[in-house]
Design a protein around this motif. Structure first.
Motif, PDB file in Angstrom:
ATOM      1  N   SER A  63       0.835  -1.203   0.000  1.00  0.00           N
ATOM      2  CA  SER A  63       0.000   0.000   0.000  1.00  0.00           C
ATOM      3  C   SER A  63       0.869   1.252   0.000  1.00  0.00           C
ATOM      4  O   SER A  63       1.962   1.265   0.572  1.00  0.00           O
ATOM      5  CB  SER A  63      -0.925   0.018   1.229  1.00  0.00           C
ATOM      6  OG  SER A  63      -0.178   0.003   2.426  1.00  0.00           O
ATOM      7  N   ASP A  64       0.353   2.280  -0.677  1.00  0.00           N
ATOM      8  CA  ASP A  64       0.934   3.622  -0.622  1.00  0.00           C
ATOM      9  C   ASP A  64       2.424   3.639  -0.994  1.00  0.00           C
ATOM     10  O   ASP A  64       3.248   4.194  -0.269  1.00  0.00           O
ATOM     11  CB  ASP A  64       0.726   4.207   0.775  1.00  0.00           C
ATOM     12  CG  ASP A  64       0.862   5.726   0.793  1.00  0.00           C
ATOM     13  OD1 ASP A  64       0.696   6.344  -0.272  1.00  0.00           O
ATOM     14  OD2 ASP A  64       1.140   6.292   1.875  1.00  0.00           O
ATOM     15  N   ASN A  87      -3.885   4.267  -5.444  1.00  0.00           N
ATOM     16  CA  ASN A  87      -4.357   4.600  -4.106  1.00  0.00           C
ATOM     17  C   ASN A  87      -4.744   6.075  -4.074  1.00  0.00           C
ATOM     18  O   ASN A  87      -3.921   6.953  -4.345  1.00  0.00           O
ATOM     19  CB  ASN A  87      -3.246   4.312  -3.085  1.00  0.00           C
ATOM     20  CG  ASN A  87      -3.680   4.569  -1.656  1.00  0.00           C
ATOM     21  OD1 ASN A  87      -4.045   5.680  -1.306  1.00  0.00           O
ATOM     22  ND2 ASN A  87      -3.636   3.541  -0.829  1.00  0.00           N
ATOM     23  N   ASP A  90      -7.732   7.975   1.888  1.00  0.00           N
ATOM     24  CA  ASP A  90      -8.796   7.379   2.697  1.00  0.00           C
ATOM     25  C   ASP A  90     -10.056   8.215   2.592  1.00  0.00           C
ATOM     26  O   ASP A  90     -10.013   9.451   2.728  1.00  0.00           O
ATOM     27  CB  ASP A  90      -8.371   7.296   4.165  1.00  0.00           C
ATOM     28  CG  ASP A  90      -7.264   6.277   4.386  1.00  0.00           C
ATOM     29  OD1 ASP A  90      -7.200   5.301   3.613  1.00  0.00           O
ATOM     30  OD2 ASP A  90      -6.469   6.457   5.327  1.00  0.00           O
ATOM     31  N   SER A 100     -10.175   2.703   2.650  1.00  0.00           N
ATOM     32  CA  SER A 100      -9.115   2.866   1.653  1.00  0.00           C
ATOM     33  C   SER A 100      -9.756   3.000   0.274  1.00  0.00           C
ATOM     34  O   SER A 100     -10.449   2.099  -0.190  1.00  0.00           O
ATOM     35  CB  SER A 100      -8.182   1.655   1.683  1.00  0.00           C
ATOM     36  OG  SER A 100      -7.222   1.742   0.660  1.00  0.00           O
ATOM     37  N   ASN A 102      -9.551   3.266  -3.743  1.00  0.00           N
ATOM     38  CA  ASN A 102      -8.643   2.828  -4.808  1.00  0.00           C
ATOM     39  C   ASN A 102      -9.337   2.873  -6.160  1.00  0.00           C
ATOM     40  O   ASN A 102     -10.566   2.934  -6.253  1.00  0.00           O
ATOM     41  CB  ASN A 102      -8.191   1.387  -4.545  1.00  0.00           C
ATOM     42  CG  ASN A 102      -7.540   1.202  -3.193  1.00  0.00           C
ATOM     43  OD1 ASN A 102      -6.369   1.524  -3.006  1.00  0.00           O
ATOM     44  ND2 ASN A 102      -8.304   0.700  -2.227  1.00  0.00           N
ATOM     45  N   LYS A 161      -5.391  12.243   3.065  1.00  0.00           N
ATOM     46  CA  LYS A 161      -4.165  11.595   2.577  1.00  0.00           C
ATOM     47  C   LYS A 161      -2.966  12.121   3.361  1.00  0.00           C
ATOM     48  O   LYS A 161      -2.677  13.327   3.351  1.00  0.00           O
ATOM     49  CB  LYS A 161      -3.972  11.891   1.086  1.00  0.00           C
ATOM     50  CG  LYS A 161      -2.709  11.330   0.487  1.00  0.00           C
ATOM     51  CD  LYS A 161      -2.811   9.849   0.208  1.00  0.00           C
ATOM     52  CE  LYS A 161      -1.612   9.348  -0.586  1.00  0.00           C
ATOM     53  NZ  LYS A 161      -1.716   7.942  -0.942  1.00  0.00           N
ATOM     54  N   LYS A 201     -12.353  -1.408   2.106  1.00  0.00           N
ATOM     55  CA  LYS A 201     -11.946  -0.758   0.863  1.00  0.00           C
ATOM     56  C   LYS A 201     -13.153  -0.266   0.074  1.00  0.00           C
ATOM     57  O   LYS A 201     -14.273  -0.751   0.239  1.00  0.00           O
ATOM     58  CB  LYS A 201     -11.124  -1.731   0.014  1.00  0.00           C
ATOM     59  CG  LYS A 201      -9.783  -2.087   0.645  1.00  0.00           C
ATOM     60  CD  LYS A 201      -9.050  -3.107  -0.203  1.00  0.00           C
ATOM     61  CE  LYS A 201      -7.632  -3.329   0.288  1.00  0.00           C
ATOM     62  NZ  LYS A 201      -7.506  -3.576   1.709  1.00  0.00           N
ATOM     63  N   SER A 219      -0.509   7.479  -5.164  1.00  0.00           N
ATOM     64  CA  SER A 219       0.415   6.375  -4.893  1.00  0.00           C
ATOM     65  C   SER A 219      -0.238   5.082  -5.364  1.00  0.00           C
ATOM     66  O   SER A 219      -1.315   5.105  -5.967  1.00  0.00           O
ATOM     67  CB  SER A 219       0.767   6.305  -3.403  1.00  0.00           C
ATOM     68  OG  SER A 219      -0.396   6.098  -2.629  1.00  0.00           O
ATOM     69  N   HIS A 220       0.409   3.953  -5.092  1.00  0.00           N
ATOM     70  CA  HIS A 220      -0.089   2.674  -5.598  1.00  0.00           C
ATOM     71  C   HIS A 220      -0.254   1.674  -4.454  1.00  0.00           C
ATOM     72  O   HIS A 220       0.506   1.663  -3.488  1.00  0.00           O
ATOM     73  CB  HIS A 220       0.890   2.103  -6.633  1.00  0.00           C
ATOM     74  CG  HIS A 220       0.908   2.877  -7.915  1.00  0.00           C
ATOM     75  ND1 HIS A 220       0.347   2.411  -9.076  1.00  0.00           N
ATOM     76  CD2 HIS A 220       1.419   4.106  -8.216  1.00  0.00           C
ATOM     77  CE1 HIS A 220       0.503   3.315 -10.035  1.00  0.00           C
ATOM     78  NE2 HIS A 220       1.158   4.355  -9.532  1.00  0.00           N
ATOM     79  N   SER A 221      -1.278   0.845  -4.618  1.00  0.00           N
ATOM     80  CA  SER A 221      -1.499  -0.292  -3.730  1.00  0.00           C
ATOM     81  C   SER A 221      -1.740  -1.512  -4.603  1.00  0.00           C
ATOM     82  O   SER A 221      -1.985  -1.387  -5.806  1.00  0.00           O
ATOM     83  CB  SER A 221      -2.699  -0.048  -2.807  1.00  0.00           C
ATOM     84  OG  SER A 221      -2.484   1.054  -1.956  1.00  0.00           O
ATOM     85  N   LYS A 249       3.827  -1.230   5.111  1.00  0.00           N
ATOM     86  CA  LYS A 249       3.189  -1.016   3.802  1.00  0.00           C
ATOM     87  C   LYS A 249       3.454  -2.170   2.841  1.00  0.00           C
ATOM     88  O   LYS A 249       3.121  -2.074   1.652  1.00  0.00           O
ATOM     89  CB  LYS A 249       3.679   0.307   3.191  1.00  0.00           C
ATOM     90  CG  LYS A 249       3.297   1.531   4.004  1.00  0.00           C
ATOM     91  CD  LYS A 249       3.803   2.807   3.361  1.00  0.00           C
ATOM     92  CE  LYS A 249       3.394   4.028   4.201  1.00  0.00           C
ATOM     93  NZ  LYS A 249       3.882   5.291   3.603  1.00  0.00           N
TER      94      LYS A 249
END
Length: 857
Positions: A63-64, A87, A90, A100, A102, A161, A201, A219-221, A249
Motif C-alpha cells: 500500500s501507498d 491509491n 482514505d 481505503s 482505490n 491523505k 476498501k 500512490s499505488h497499492s 506497507k
C-alpha cells in the motif's frame, strides 16, 4: 527358520497374557503418538482451507508506494503475479469510518477474494463505477457507517491523505467529496473475525484527469504472489530490504501465513515431543522387561532345544520373530484405535467435528518410534538367548540371584512394616534391573505430570501479573478505543449517550475519558539517544527528524493519578504561557530486542525543557498539522510504559490538560475510555458494554476478562495433551508392574508354597504381594517428586530472570515444593500399582501347596 517361526508362534499362543501385554504396550504408545500428530494436523489443515476461503491466496498486500517501486516489483524475478491499483487516500465518513479508496480493478477484486463465484468475482450488488463520482464499497464499511445497502444513495466523505513533502516533513491533505453508491463487494464473515490487520476498501473510476487528489499525492497499492506456492516471510523481507520499503506497507497475507505456519509447528515443540517420547520410552521399558521375563520362562526350553541341535542363530530368530509379530499387531491395533481416538480428541480438545487428515509423517513417526523401541528392547534379549549354555539351561531352576545378607536398615523395615513388608521389600530387589526400569517408567510419567501441572496452575493463578496483554491495561478492566486501521482518529469519538449508558451499568465503579491523536516530535539527530538511532533508516542523512508521538488530553483527576509514575516534576499546574503549553512527557519506551522498558527516545531530557511537536488540528472537516511548543512539566518513569493505560502506543508521549488539548486540536469528543469494574461482575459488564459499542463505527473493546480467558485457553489444551500422555504412560507402566509381580510369583512358586507349608496364611502372602506393588508406587512417586521439583525450580528461576529484566517483576514465580501435585500423582501411582498387585495376587489363590513344592520352575 521355519522351526524358529513355529516355536515363536507356539510360545506367543501359550503365553497369551504376556503377548497381550506386549501388544497393548506398543498399541497404547502408537495411539498416543498418532493422536498427538493427527488431532492438531487435522485442525490446522482445516484452518488452512478456511484461510484460503476467507483471505484468498495472494501472498502480499502492499500500500501507498510510488510508481517507480511498482515497476521494479513487476520486473522482479521472485514475483510471479502483481495486481496494482491507484491509491486515492482514505475516504472518511462523518462517524470516523476510514475506507481505503482505490481505482477499480477486476483483477485486484478477484485476487483479493471478494464475492468468489463459480466464474470468479461477482459484485454482491450493482455494477462497476463509470466515473470518479461513483463508488463501489465493501459491505462491512456500509454497516459500520450505519448505512443501508440501497444503491443510488449519495454518501459524503472527507478524503484524507497523509504524505511526506519535498522536505521530508509529514503533512495531511483533506478534501470533502460526495459519491454515488453504484455497487457493493463483500468478503466472507470469517475474514473479519480474529483478524487484526484488515482495512475496508472502496473503488472508483480512475482517469488521468481525476480531481480527487493532486497528482503528486497519488500512490499505488496492490496484491502480489511470489514464485513460491505459499506466502514466504523470508522473500517478503528480502523485497522490503531490496527496495527499502516500510514493512507496514508491505504486509504478507498474515492470516493465511499463520494458518500454514501453525500446521508446520504441529510437528515440533518441546512439550509435544516430550508428550510423545515419554510413553514410547515407557513402552520400550515394558517390552524389555517382558522379553526378559519370557527369556527366564523359556530358559529351560531353549536349553533343551539347543541340546537336540537348534543353533544359536535359530534361537535368536525365534525371539526376533516374536518381536516382529507383536510389533505388527501392536501397530495395527494402535493405528485402528488411534483413528478413533483422534476423532474423539478433535471433539474433546477443540470442540470441533471435523474429518481427519492423516499425513505420511503421522504414520511414519509412530512406526519409527515403535520399531526403534521394540528393537532396542529386544536386541539385548536376542543377544542373551544366544549365549545360553544347553547344560546350564537344563539344570537351571531359578535364575534369581542368591539373597544377600540383611543390612542395618532391614531390621527397621521389618519392625515398622512387619514380616510381609520386609519380604516385599526384599523381593522387589531380587531383580534390580527390572525393578529400576519399572520404577523409572512410572516416575517419568510423574515428572511429566508434576512439572507441567505446576507450570499451568502457577500461570492460571497469576495470569493477571504474567500476561503482557493484561499488564498493559494497568488498573483498567476495560479500555474502549477505535480500530486503528478502519477509523480516523480525527473524526471518531464516543457519544455522550454511549458514555452515559456505560456509566450506568451495574458493576462499573469508575469511568475515565481521554482524547488521543498521533503527532510528531520535531528533533534532530544530536538530541536522539544512541539506542533510538537504530530505529532511524540507515540511509537517512537528514539532520532534523520527526518522531511519531502520542498526544493525549486528560482531565485533572486522571492526570493526578499519574503521580505514582512521576520520575521528576510537578503535575499540579499544566497551564498555558503565551504560545507555550505545559505537558507531561513519557520519554521511555518498551524495547522488544532488549526486553526492557528503560529505553529512551531523547537523551538528557529534563523538566523545564521546551520541545516542539507537530499536532493534527481539525477545523470542521479540514485537517492539518500545526507546530506547538510544549514545556516539560513532568517526566514519567519506565513503569508507566508497562503498567499504565495505553502506555505502549508510541515511543514518545505528551499528555496535556483536556482544555488545552481541545483548544489546540479542535477535537472535543473522547475517543478513549478506561473503565474499572467490580470484580464479581466482570463477565456481565463486559457483555453489556459490547452490546452498546458493537453497533457501528469500528469501536473496539479490550477487557481483562477476555484477555484472561484467551491466556488460559491455550493452557487448557496443553493440560489435556499432558494428561493424555500421563494416563497412557501410567497404563503402560501398570502392565509392566503386573507382569513383573506375576512373573516374580511364578518364579517363586516353590518358595511361596514352602512359606504356606510352614504356616504363613494366604492372607499374609496376598498382603506381601500388595505391599510389593505399593513399594513400586511409593518409590516412583519419590523419584518423580525429586526430579520434577528440581525441574520446576530451574524453570521458575529462568522465568523470574526474564520477567525481572524485561518487565520489572522481581518475583513472578515463587518456588514451593509442589506437594499437592506430588501427592496427586503419588495417589494415582500407588492406586495403579495396587490394581496390578491385585491382579497378581489372584494367581496365588490358584496355587496348590503340593504342586508348588514339586515345581522345578
Amino acid at each position: 527358520m521355519r522351526v524358529s517361526f513355529r516355536l515363536a508362534i507356539a510360545y506367543l499362543k501359550k503365553q497369551k497374557g504376556r503377548t497381550l501385554s506386549l501388544i497393548t504396550s506398543i498399541a497404547l504408545a502408537v495411539i498416543l503418538v498418532f493422536t498427538l500428530n493427527v488431532v492438531p494436523e487435522s485442525k490446522n489443515k482445516h484452518d488452512i482451507k478456511k484461510a484460503y476461503e476467507n483471505f484468498s491466496d495472494y501472498h502480499v498486500e502492499y500500500s501507498d508506494i510510488n510508481l517507480e517501486i511498482v515497476e521494479q516489483l513487476k520486473n522482479d524475478k521472485t514475483i510471479k503475479v502483481i495486481n496494482d491499483v491507484i491509491n486515492l487516500g482514505d475516504a472518511v465518513s462523518n462517524k470516523g469510518v476510514s475506507i481505503s479508496l482505490n481505482s477499480y480493478s477486476e483483477d485486484f477484486i478477484d485476487s483479493y477474494g471478494y464475492n468468489r463465484g463459480p466464474y470468479g468475482y461477482e459484485l454482491t450488488k450493482g455494477n462497476e463505477p463509470k466515473n470518479e463520482n461513483e463508488i463501489v464499497i465493501e459491505e462491512k464499511a456500509l454497516k459500520e457507517m450505519g448505512l443501508s445497502d440501497k444503491l443510488g444513495q449519495s454518501i459524503d466523505f472527507n478524503i484524507v491523505k497523509k504524505y511526506t513533502d519535498e522536505n521530508n516533513q509529514n503533512q495531511i491533505y483533506s478534501k470533502e467529496k460526495s459519491f454515488k453508491l453504484v455497487g457493493i463487494v463483500k468478503k466472507p464473515d470469517g475474514f473479519y473475525e480474529d483478524n487484526l490487520y484488515y482495512k475496508v476498501k472502496a473503488f472508483t473510476k480512475y482517469t488521468e484527469n481525476q480531481s480527487i487528489l493532486p497528482k503528486e499525492l497519488l500512490s499505488h497499492s496492490g496484491l502480489l504472489k511470489f514464485t513460491t506456492s505459499t506466502p514466504s516471510m523470508s522473500m517478503a523481507n528480502k523485497v522490503i530490504g531490496k527496495y527499502k520499503l516500510d514493512d507496514s506497507k508491505f504486509m504478507i497475507n498474515v492470516q493465511l501465513n499463520e494458518a500454514i505456519q501453525n500446521y508446520e509447528m504441529t510437528k515440533g515443540g518441546e512439550i509435544k515431543i516430550t508428550n510423545k517420547l515419554i510413553p514410547m520410552v515407557a513402552a520400550a521399558l515394558v517390552i524389555y522387561n517382558i522379553f526378559n521375563i519370557i527369556l527366564i520362562d523359556m530358559t529351560k526350553q531353549i536349553g533343551m532345544a539347543r541340546a537336540i541341535g537348534m543353533t544359536k542363530k535359530n534361537v535368536r530368530y525365534m525371539v526376533f520373530i516374536q518381536s516382529f509379530i507383536v510389533l505388527l499387531i501392536g501397530l495395527a491395533v494402535g493405528f485402528l484405535l488411534g483413528a478413533l481416538a483422534s476423532y474423539i480428541g478433535l471433539i474433546s480438545i477443540y470442540n470441533e467435528h471435523r474429518s481427519l487428515y492423516i499425513s505420511k509423517e503421522s504414520l511414519i513417526e509412530p512406526i519409527s518410534m515403535a520399531v526403534v523401541s521394540v528393537a532396542i528392547a529386544s536386541i539385548f534379549t536376542i543377544y542373551k538367548c544366544g549365549k545360553i549354555s544347553p547344560i546350564e539351561a537344563i539344570r537351571s531352576t531359578n535364575s534369581s540371584k542368591s539373597i544377600k545378607k540383611d543390612r542395618f536398615y532391614h531390621k527397621l523395615i521389618r519392625k515398622v512394616f512387619g514380616l510381609t513388608g520386609y519380604m516385599a521389600y526384599k523381593n522387589i530387589w531380587r531383580y534390580k534391573t527390572r525393578t529400576i526400569l519399572s520404577i523409572l517408567s512410572i516416575s517419568m510419567a510423574g515428572s511429566l505430570f508434576i512439572t507441567n501441572m505446576v507450570g499451568f496452575n502457577q500461570y492460571d493463578k497469576n495470569v493477571d501479573r504474567l500476561s503482557m496483554m493484561i499488564m498493559a491495561m494497568g488498573e483498567s478492566d476495560i479500555i474502549l478505543s477505535h480500530n486503528s486501521n478502519n477509523s480516523s482518529e480525527y473524526f471518531n469519538e464516543y457519544t455522550d449517550d454511549e458514555v452515559s449508558q456505560i456509566s450506568k451499568i451495574d458493576g462499573v465503579s469508575e469511568l475515565t475519558k481521554s482524547m488521543n491523536v498521533t503527532g510528531y516530535l520535531n528533533s534532530n539527530k544530536e538530541n536522539i539517544s544512541d539506542y533510538y538511532k537504530q530505529y532511524i533508516p540507515l540511509d537517512s542523512d537528514e539532520s532534523s527528524l520527526e518522531i511519531g508521538t502520542a498526544i493525549k488530553g486528560y482531565d485533572k483527576s486522571t492526570i493526578k493519578e499519574l503521580e505514582k509514575y512521576l520520575e521528576d516534576g510537578n503535575l499540579d499546574d499544566l497551564k498555558e504561557e503565551g504560545d507555550i503549553i505545559s505537558g507531561v512527557v513519557s520519554n521511555h519506551f518498551y524495547s522488544g530486542t532488549e526486553v526492557s522498558s528503560n529505553a529512551s527516545t531523547l537523551k538528557d531530557l529534563k523538566v523545564g525543557d521546551i520541545i516542539e511537536v507537530k499536532i493534527p488540528v481539525t477545523n470542521d472537516k479540514e485537517v492539518k498539522y500545526v507546530n506547538q511548543k510544549i514545556k516539560v512539566a513532568g517526566l514519567l518513569n519506565p513503569d508507566y510504559v508497562l503498567n499504565a493505560e495505553g502506555g505502549k502506543d508510541s515511543r514518545f508521549q505528551v499528555i496535556l490538560d483536556e482544555n488545552n488539548f481541545e483548544n489546540l486540536t479542535g477535537k472535543k469528543g473522547f475517543n478513549n475510555i478506561s473503565i474499572r469494574l467490580q470484580k464479581d461482575k466482570e463477565e456481565a459488564v463486559v457483555s453489556k458494554v459490547k452490546e452498546i459499542i458493537d453497533k457501528d463505527g469500528f469501536k473496539e473493546m479490550e477487557s481483562k476478562y477476555d484477555n484472561r480467558k484467551l491466556s488460559t485457553e491455550g493452557n487448557e489444551k496443553l493440560k489435556k495433551e499432558v494428561l493424555v500422555s500421563v494416563v497412557l504412560t501410567m497404563v503402560i507402566s501398570s502392565i509392566n508392574i503386573a507382569c513383573i509381580v506375576i512373573t516374580n510369583i511364578m518364579i517363586r512358586v516353590k518358595e511361596i508354597s514352602t512359606l504356606r507349608a510352614i504356616g504363613m496364611s494366604m492372607k499374609n502372602i496376598k498382603k506381601m504381594i500388595l505391599r510389593e506393588s505399593i513399594i513400586y508406587g511409593v518409590l516412583s512417586s519419590i523419584i518423580a517428586g525429586i526430579f520434577s521439583s528440581y525441574n520446576v525450580y530451574k524453570s521458575m528461576q529462568r522465568s523470574n530472570e526474564i520477567f525481572s529484566k524485561g518487565l520489572g517483576i522481581q518475583q513472578a514465580y515463587e518456588f514451593k515444593i509442589p506437594v499437592v501435585e506430588i501427592l496427586q500423582f503419588g495417589v494415582a501411582a500407588i492406586l495403579i500399582c495396587v490394581i496390578a498387585g491385585y491382579l497378581a495376587k489372584n494367581k496365588v489363590s490358584k496355587l496348590s501347596i503340593v504342586e508348588g513344592l514339586k515345581n522345578e520352575e
